[in-house]
Design an enzyme around this catalytic site. Structure first.
Site, PDB file in Angstrom:
ATOM      1  N   MET A  97      10.980  36.384  46.750  1.00  0.00           N
ATOM      2  CA  MET A  97      11.182  35.381  45.697  1.00  0.00           C
ATOM      3  C   MET A  97      12.624  34.863  45.754  1.00  0.00           C
ATOM      4  SD  MET A  97       8.743  36.432  42.577  1.00  0.00           S
ATOM      5  CE  MET A  97       9.778  37.640  41.826  1.00  0.00           C
ATOM      6  N   LEU A 110      18.306  36.404  47.981  1.00  0.00           N
ATOM      7  CA  LEU A 110      18.225  37.410  49.045  1.00  0.00           C
ATOM      8  C   LEU A 110      19.464  38.298  49.101  1.00  0.00           C
ATOM      9  CD1 LEU A 110      16.778  35.080  51.847  1.00  0.00           C
ATOM     10  CD2 LEU A 110      15.521  36.546  50.247  1.00  0.00           C
ATOM     11  N   HIS A 111      19.227  39.575  49.383  1.00  0.00           N
ATOM     12  CA  HIS A 111      20.320  40.532  49.582  1.00  0.00           C
ATOM     13  C   HIS A 111      20.027  41.333  50.848  1.00  0.00           C
ATOM     14  CE1 HIS A 111      17.442  43.354  47.929  1.00  0.00           C
ATOM     15  NE2 HIS A 111      17.340  42.607  46.829  1.00  0.00           N
ATOM     16  N   HIS A 145      16.444  42.545  51.533  1.00  0.00           N
ATOM     17  CA  HIS A 145      15.515  41.587  52.134  1.00  0.00           C
ATOM     18  C   HIS A 145      15.793  41.441  53.633  1.00  0.00           C
ATOM     19  CE1 HIS A 145      15.612  39.918  47.873  1.00  0.00           C
ATOM     20  NE2 HIS A 145      14.322  40.106  48.068  1.00  0.00           N
ATOM     21  N   GLN A 149       3.152  35.957  38.239  1.00  0.00           N
ATOM     22  CA  GLN A 149       3.437  37.389  38.136  1.00  0.00           C
ATOM     23  C   GLN A 149       4.468  37.723  37.062  1.00  0.00           C
ATOM     24  OE1 GLN A 149       4.875  37.495  42.385  1.00  0.00           O
ATOM     25  NE2 GLN A 149       6.255  39.051  41.594  1.00  0.00           N
ATOM     26  N   GLN A 203      10.253  49.558  49.843  1.00  0.00           N
ATOM     27  CA  GLN A 203       9.835  50.751  49.087  1.00  0.00           C
ATOM     28  C   GLN A 203      10.292  50.659  47.632  1.00  0.00           C
ATOM     29  OE1 GLN A 203      11.594  54.491  50.473  1.00  0.00           O
ATOM     30  NE2 GLN A 203      11.531  55.131  48.315  1.00  0.00           N
ATOM     31  N   LYS A 204      11.286  49.829  47.367  1.00  0.00           N
ATOM     32  CA  LYS A 204      11.801  49.717  46.004  1.00  0.00           C
ATOM     33  C   LYS A 204      10.665  49.352  45.044  1.00  0.00           C
ATOM     34  CE  LYS A 204      15.089  47.928  43.002  1.00  0.00           C
ATOM     35  NZ  LYS A 204      14.344  46.720  42.580  1.00  0.00           N
ATOM     36  N   MET A 263      19.581  48.056  45.749  1.00  0.00           N
ATOM     37  CA  MET A 263      19.793  46.603  45.814  1.00  0.00           C
ATOM     38  C   MET A 263      18.624  45.875  45.169  1.00  0.00           C
ATOM     39  SD  MET A 263      21.527  45.939  49.467  1.00  0.00           S
ATOM     40  CE  MET A 263      23.005  46.854  49.917  1.00  0.00           C
ATOM     41  N   ARG A 294      17.977  41.261  40.766  1.00  0.00           N
ATOM     42  CA  ARG A 294      18.324  41.254  39.334  1.00  0.00           C
ATOM     43  C   ARG A 294      19.716  41.823  39.065  1.00  0.00           C
ATOM     44  NH1 ARG A 294      13.382  40.636  36.243  1.00  0.00           N
ATOM     45  NH2 ARG A 294      11.671  40.677  37.710  1.00  0.00           N
TER      46      ARG A 294
END
Ligand code: PAF
Length: 279
Positions: A30, A33-34, A37, A61, A148-149, A184, A187
């Protein structure tokens, strides 16, 4: 990097490559990006011939319209990051390109839909599966990479893939953390400097649990972790669960896979984190 905003143009472009025997890796996002990603993209680049990333803030969502409105959308800097990382294709559609009016969607996700995140974000996983199904149909990836977050999201999407027999292999990539332990997340930019400090209790607690897991019963470990988080200022704990990694029901000592999952509001920002305790 090629940028597409319509389904038709992207489908056509990818069809030719697929016909030439290229495997396609997909990283749905979405945006905002960090490094987390970009680590998904790196996995895709290692394992497939051509990597497609999507940036689409999916309205279905979000159960809180304010959350949707304030979701960060730094598209120019996202494009730069993807270009620097060598991404082959970006799909960046408008909402009207993805949703034609009032669509109905429901997938029977069973209990997974109502546990943990599902309890606090009703309808969230219907929206996630709805958009990921659409994206999979457009991109038709051989492999898709998720973090996995969002552990429960991964399980939900795997369930959809199994239910609908979708020909895609899902890959779960490890959580990336800041040097102080904070997971990370797009948000994190909403956290004030004070929030940022308070938020560290989430990863500290998960680490404590991992180190002490064999020292006590699950129920008392769980209570201890909840108390650690509740003792921190400006944090509202939503859940802390030590769960069976295959079902997300409460774990017991016999569970083969165990994952601890947490969600909390830190100031006004809702954060989630998790750690695999036994794999
Ligand atoms: O994890 C996310 O960023 C989103 O839930 C996803 C998978 C891109 C669907 O909108």
């Amino acid at each position: 990097m090629k940028i597409f905003t319509t389904k038709e143009s992207l489908t056509k472009y990818l069809e030719d490559l697929r016909n030439n025997g290229k495997s396609i890796g997909f990283v749905p996002t979405m945006g905002a990006l960090h490094q987390g990603h970009l680590s998904l993209l790196a996995q895709s680049q290692q394992q497939t011939d051509l990597s497609v990333c999507s940036i689409f803030v999916n309205p279905t969502q979000f159960n809180d319209p304010r959350d949707l409105e304030k979701y960060p959308r730094p598209i120019e800097s996202d494009i730069k990051k993807l270009e620097q990382a060598g991404c082959d294709v970006l799909f960046n559609p408008e909402v009207s390109e993805m949703y034609a009016g009032n669509e109905q969607w429901h997938l029977d996700l069973g209990e997974l839909e109502h546990l943990l995140e599902g309890k606090f974000r009703p309808g969230h996983y219907q929206g996630v599966t709805q958009v990921v199904f659409k994206l999979f149909n457009i991109v038709k990836p051989d492999m898709a990479f998720f973090g996995q977050k969002d552990y429960q999201q991964f399980m939900v999407i795997q369930k959809m893939v199994d239910l609908l027999h979708l020909p895609v292999k899902l890959v779960m990539c490890p959580i990336l953390r800041e040097t102080d332990g904070l997971a990370m997340s797009s948000r994190n930019i909403h956290l004030s400097p004070d929030d940022r400090q308070h938020a560290l209790i989430l990863s500290k607690t998960l680490n404590w649990l991992k180190q002490n897991f064999n020292a006590d019963e699950i129920a008392s470990l769980s209570k201890h972790c909840e108390d650690m988080i509740k003792a921190e200022a400006d944090i509202q704990l939503e859940y802390f669960e030590i769960a069976n990694g295959e079902t997300l029901h409460n774990a017991d000592q016999k569970s083969k896979q165990i994952v601890a999952l947490v969600a909390a509001k830190v100031g006004k920002t809702r954060l989630i984190d998790n750690m695999i305790i036994r794999s």
